[in-house]
Design a protein around this motif. Structure first.
Motif, PDB file in Angstrom:
ATOM      1  N   GLY A 177     126.304  42.035  68.755  1.00 61.60           N
ATOM      2  CA  GLY A 177     126.691  41.087  67.738  1.00 61.60           C
ATOM      3  C   GLY A 177     125.592  40.066  67.507  1.00 61.60           C
ATOM      4  N   ASP A 178     124.564  40.126  68.295  1.00 62.55           N
ATOM      5  CA  ASP A 178     123.431  39.267  67.989  1.00 62.55           C
ATOM      6  C   ASP A 178     122.185  40.115  68.074  1.00 62.55           C
ATOM      7  OD1 ASP A 178     122.140  36.928  67.271  1.00 62.55           O
ATOM      8  OD2 ASP A 178     121.826  36.309  69.333  1.00 62.55           O
ATOM      9  N   CYS A 179     121.368  39.864  69.048  1.00 60.30           N
ATOM     10  CA  CYS A 179     120.042  40.426  68.992  1.00 60.30           C
ATOM     11  C   CYS A 179     119.871  41.533  70.019  1.00 60.30           C
ATOM     12  CB  CYS A 179     119.088  39.295  69.303  1.00 60.30           C
ATOM     13  SG  CYS A 179     117.425  39.792  69.266  1.00 60.30           S
ATOM     14  N   SER A 180     119.314  42.651  69.584  1.00 58.53           N
ATOM     15  CA  SER A 180     119.096  43.729  70.539  1.00 58.53           C
ATOM     16  C   SER A 180     118.004  43.354  71.536  1.00 58.53           C
ATOM     17  CB  SER A 180     118.738  45.021  69.813  1.00 58.53           C
ATOM     18  OG  SER A 180     117.721  44.759  68.891  1.00 58.53           O
ATOM     19  N   ASN A 181     117.139  42.431  71.139  1.00 59.95           N
ATOM     20  CA  ASN A 181     116.102  41.990  72.076  1.00 59.95           C
ATOM     21  C   ASN A 181     116.691  41.269  73.284  1.00 59.95           C
ATOM     22  OD1 ASN A 181     113.930  42.945  70.568  1.00 59.95           O
ATOM     23  ND2 ASN A 181     113.889  41.104  69.299  1.00 59.95           N
ATOM     24  N   THR A 182     117.927  40.783  73.122  1.00 56.35           N
ATOM     25  CA  THR A 182     118.562  40.064  74.226  1.00 56.35           C
ATOM     26  C   THR A 182     118.726  40.970  75.455  1.00 56.35           C
ATOM     27  OG1 THR A 182     119.721  38.730  72.609  1.00 56.35           O
ATOM     28  CG2 THR A 182     120.558  38.618  74.840  1.00 56.35           C
ATOM     29  N   ILE A 234     107.242  40.232  68.874  1.00 52.47           N
ATOM     30  CA  ILE A 234     108.661  40.024  69.187  1.00 52.47           C
ATOM     31  C   ILE A 234     108.988  38.608  68.720  1.00 52.47           C
ATOM     32  CG2 ILE A 234     110.207  39.540  71.144  1.00 52.47           C
ATOM     33  CD1 ILE A 234     109.999  42.474  70.642  1.00 52.47           C
ATOM     34  N   CYS A 235     110.195  38.464  68.249  1.00 48.23           N
ATOM     35  CA  CYS A 235     110.653  37.189  67.699  1.00 48.23           C
ATOM     36  C   CYS A 235     110.413  36.011  68.654  1.00 48.23           C
ATOM     37  CB  CYS A 235     112.126  37.340  67.367  1.00 48.23           C
ATOM     38  SG  CYS A 235     113.035  35.816  67.324  1.00 48.23           S
ATOM     39  N   SER A 236     109.935  34.909  68.092  1.00 46.73           N
ATOM     40  CA  SER A 236     109.603  33.731  68.902  1.00 46.73           C
ATOM     41  C   SER A 236     110.827  33.091  69.564  1.00 46.73           C
ATOM     42  CB  SER A 236     108.922  32.666  68.042  1.00 46.73           C
ATOM     43  OG  SER A 236     107.694  33.129  67.581  1.00 46.73           O
ATOM     44  N   SER A 283     110.519  36.360  61.633  1.00 46.65           N
ATOM     45  CA  SER A 283     109.560  37.463  61.780  1.00 46.65           C
ATOM     46  C   SER A 283     109.978  38.362  62.930  1.00 46.65           C
ATOM     47  CB  SER A 283     108.166  36.945  62.120  1.00 46.65           C
ATOM     48  OG  SER A 283     107.653  36.194  61.085  1.00 46.65           O
ATOM     49  N   PHE A 284     109.867  39.635  62.721  1.00 48.59           N
ATOM     50  CA  PHE A 284     110.136  40.657  63.740  1.00 48.59           C
ATOM     51  C   PHE A 284     111.621  40.753  64.102  1.00 48.59           C
ATOM     52  CE2 PHE A 284     105.941  38.729  64.914  1.00 48.59           C
ATOM     53  CZ  PHE A 284     105.168  39.706  64.332  1.00 48.59           C
ATOM     54  N   CYS A 285     112.492  40.231  63.262  1.00 50.52           N
ATOM     55  CA  CYS A 285     113.924  40.305  63.552  1.00 50.52           C
ATOM     56  C   CYS A 285     114.558  41.441  62.762  1.00 50.52           C
ATOM     57  CB  CYS A 285     114.597  38.995  63.165  1.00 50.52           C
ATOM     58  SG  CYS A 285     116.388  39.046  63.330  1.00 50.52           S
ATOM     59  N   TYR A 286     115.471  42.146  63.398  1.00 51.56           N
ATOM     60  CA  TYR A 286     116.119  43.266  62.694  1.00 51.56           C
ATOM     61  C   TYR A 286     116.889  42.772  61.476  1.00 51.56           C
ATOM     62  CZ  TYR A 286     120.777  41.986  64.313  1.00 51.56           C
ATOM     63  OH  TYR A 286     121.955  41.331  64.494  1.00 51.56           O
TER      64      TYR A 286
HETATM   65  S1  SF4 Z   1     118.531  38.044  66.213  1.00 52.36           S
HETATM   66 FE1  SF4 Z   1     116.559  37.951  65.238  1.00 52.36          FE
HETATM   67  S2  SF4 Z   1     116.043  35.787  65.137  1.00 52.36           S
HETATM   68 FE2  SF4 Z   1     117.686  36.029  66.637  1.00 52.36          FE
HETATM   69  S3  SF4 Z   1     116.626  36.227  68.596  1.00 52.36           S
HETATM   70 FE3  SF4 Z   1     116.979  38.285  67.804  1.00 52.36          FE
HETATM   71  S4  SF4 Z   1     115.121  38.826  66.704  1.00 52.36           S
HETATM   72 FE4  SF4 Z   1     115.134  36.617  66.999  1.00 52.36          FE
END
Ligand code: SF4
Lengths: 255, 325
Positions: free
Chosen positions: B77-82, B51-53, B279-282
């Motif tokens: 609009g930003d990161c699905s990991n959020t 997962i993104c650092s 790395s690991f970012c969509y």
């Molecule tokens: S958008 Fe990409 S770089 Fe930004 S937090 Fe999510 S995975 Fe990380």
């Protein structure tokens, strides 16, 4: 004499060229090279060229490239980027101006698109050695054959799916257990290399591929690329010295 | 004053209107004395390795800073990991306010989101507009810094990056930030010229390694356009706050972002673009589109850990600069 040194991760390659562009090529194990012939002076590597056993040479200029140049500067040498050295070497050796360079070395893979003698775009492998010489050596060791034998087979390959050099070994052992022939297994190994570099080759495609680096001695891989991509594949003589030859050519031109 | 964490740029006017202090978690993470330690801390807590650092860094940043009790998380609009970041923060007892940039840049939907945020923080439109005026005074000076960057040869790519990226939260004190900016701008006429021939544009999220700009300059190339960082400064001439965040390209689709990039390539006479992908970012997937749509040479760089450039990346940068020469 003009010298080019390619400080590779596995081997240090030295190309010496005289005014008449006659070449002599020499290879050293990287670690041994640094231990025996190098010493640090003010953070720069000084290489005892006379001690390399290349005979008496009167050096006019020295150009270096390679992995080592990121960490250590070679004293009295002009450093050039690795990809540039390889492109210069490949253009010099083949006389071609439009082609795609595929360089598969000890731990790196590079694909470069060259058009009108100029580098247009490039790709390199990232943090993975699964399409390199090191990987082939490991796989040959698993199969208990030499590189010569490994590079003979491309027909009827077993399907190997692992994208990791280390897990690849486990998978290969599994296939041995399943009873495939050595020829099929070797062909499968060669195909994995092709599968890894194929996306890069397609992205930067040309009708002619110049194949260099140590892995270019693998005839089976050459045959696979030729058949699968329907392209002309050219392997210059001494393909593993292309980077050092590029450096020597640069040394000659710039004096 | 109460601190409130942000996962990326949001209408920060609302926070200032509420008399609170915004803290861009990314900036705190990356300026930590040991950012890699924060990544590892999140992994120890159970965050996966792949997962993104940035996400992991933000998680540990909130965990370590007890004074950040509320986080505004951009869930669209930003990161699905959020999403999952938000959930793990909720689990740890942090108050989370979601914010969604509408995918299609719909004005009404965006307005609704801003109003929901205003409601959560208890502020009126008048207060928000006052805050906007206050912030725009500072923003205008950052635009000036950006203009000088590409029209003169004195401001380094790093300084351009740093001042612009700070506009997500104005370091929590717009006036102080503005003062530091003025001091910097006053020094510019006396700064030595940076001697580089090659003009580079940087696109993508801000780099996780901080020596990129310096390394490029050492090799004769200079970043004169930082796409996302510039977007953080809201370089648009509008008094309408909703419109301002609608023009802001970063949270919307790649095609809209590319319009901005294409304009700037021409305007700033860029020789090449570095597309940075974490790395690991969509967003790595979008590199395909970037390569197809832009007609300047592109180098795609991948960054993983907060650190210095690794040997392979340096090799790639060398080759790219050589190619542009
Ligand atoms: S958008 Fe990409 S770089 Fe930004 S937090 Fe999510 S995975 Fe990380």
């Amino acid at each position: 004499m003009f010298a080019g040194i390619d400080l590779g991760s596995r081997n240090v390659k030295v190309a010496l060229m005289d005014e008449k562009e006659r070449l002599s090529l020499h290879k050293f194990d990287t670690v041994a090279f640094y231990r025996q012939h190098g010493r640090l002076e003010d953070g720069q590597l000084v290489v005892d060229l006379a001690g390399l056993g290349l005979g008496a040479i009167e050096l006019k200029s020295l150009v270096s490239t390679g992995y080592g140049r990121q960490t250590i500067n070679l004293k009295d040498a002009k450093n050039i980027p690795e990809i540039k050295a390889h492109v210069t070497g490949a253009v010099y050796l083949t006389g071609l101006k439009d082609f795609t360079l595929l360089d598969l070395g000890g731990q790196d893979s590079k694909v470069v698109k060259i058009s009108k003698g100029r580098m247009m775009d490039f790709e390199t492998n990232d943090r993975c050695a699964a399409s390199t010489g090191r990987y082939l050596e490991n796989m040959a060791a698993v199969l208990d054959i030499d590189m010569e034998e490994l590079s003979r087979h491309y027909e009827d390959p077993v399907d190997l799916t692992s994208t990791c050099a280390i897990f690849g070994e486990t998978e290969l052992i599994g296939k041995v257990v399943e009873g495939y022939s050595t020829a099929q297994l070797a062909a499968g190994v060669n195909y994995t290399i092709f599968k890894r570099v194929k996306p890069m080759l397609i992205k930067l495609a040309s009708p002619t591929i110049v194949f260099t680096g140590g892995v270019a001695q693998n005839r089976a891989l050459l045959e696979i690329i030729r058949q699968e991509l329907d392209v002309e594949v050219i392997v210059p003589e001494n393909p593993q010295y292309v980077g050092s030859i590029g450096c020597a050519v640069t040394a000659l031109k710039e004096v | 004053m109460e601190k409130i964490g942000l996962t990326t740029t949001i209408p920060v006017e609302v926070i200032y209107a509420a008399g609170m202090v915004p803290v861009d978690l990314n900036n705190v993470f990356i300026n930590h004395h040991n950012p890699q330690g924060l990544v590892e801390e999140a992994e120890l807590a159970g965050y996966p390795r792949n997962i993104c650092s940035w996400i992991k860094g933000m998680y540990s940043t909130v965990m370590q800073n007890d004074d950040i009790g509320t986080v505004i998380a951009v869930t669209q609009g930003d990161c699905s990991n959020t999403h999952a970041l938000m959930e793990t923060l909720l689990l740890a007892g942090v108050r989370v306010i979601p914010f969604a940039f509408p995918f299609d840049r719909d004005y009404d939907l965006l307005k609704l989101q801003i109003e929901k945020l205003m409601e959560a923080l208890g502020v009126s439109w008048q207060q928000v507009k006052d805050a906007q005026k206050r912030l725009n005074k500072v923003r205008q000076r950052v635009w000036e810094l950006d203009r000088l960057t590409w029209q003169q040869n004195k401001i380094s790519g790093w300084d351009n990056h740093l001042y612009q990226v700070s506009c997500s939260d104005f370091n929590g004190d717009p006036e102080l930030f503005g003062q530091q900016l003025d001091e910097y701008l006053a020094k510019v006429p006396d700064m030595p010229e940076i001697e580089t021939q090659i003009r580079i544009g940087y696109m993508g999220v801000p780099p996780i390694m901080d020596d990129l700009y310096h390394y490029l300059e050492e090799r004769g190339a200079r970043v004169v356009y930082n796409e996302t960082q510039r977007q953080f400064t809201m370089p648009f001439n509008t008094d309408d706050l909703v419109e301002q965040y609608r023009l802001y390209s970063y949270p919307y689709g790649i095609f809209y972002r590319l319009e901005d990039v294409q304009q700037q390539i021409k305007l700033r006479r860029l020789d090449g673009i570095i597309h940075y992908a974490q790395s690991f970012c969509y967003r790595q997937i979008e590199d395909m589109i970037v390569r197809q749509r832009l007609d300047v040479p592109i180098l795609t760089l991948e960054g993983d850990k907060p650190n210095k450039l690794d040997a392979r990346t340096r090799m790639r940068l060398d080759a790219f600069i050589e190619m542009l020469r």
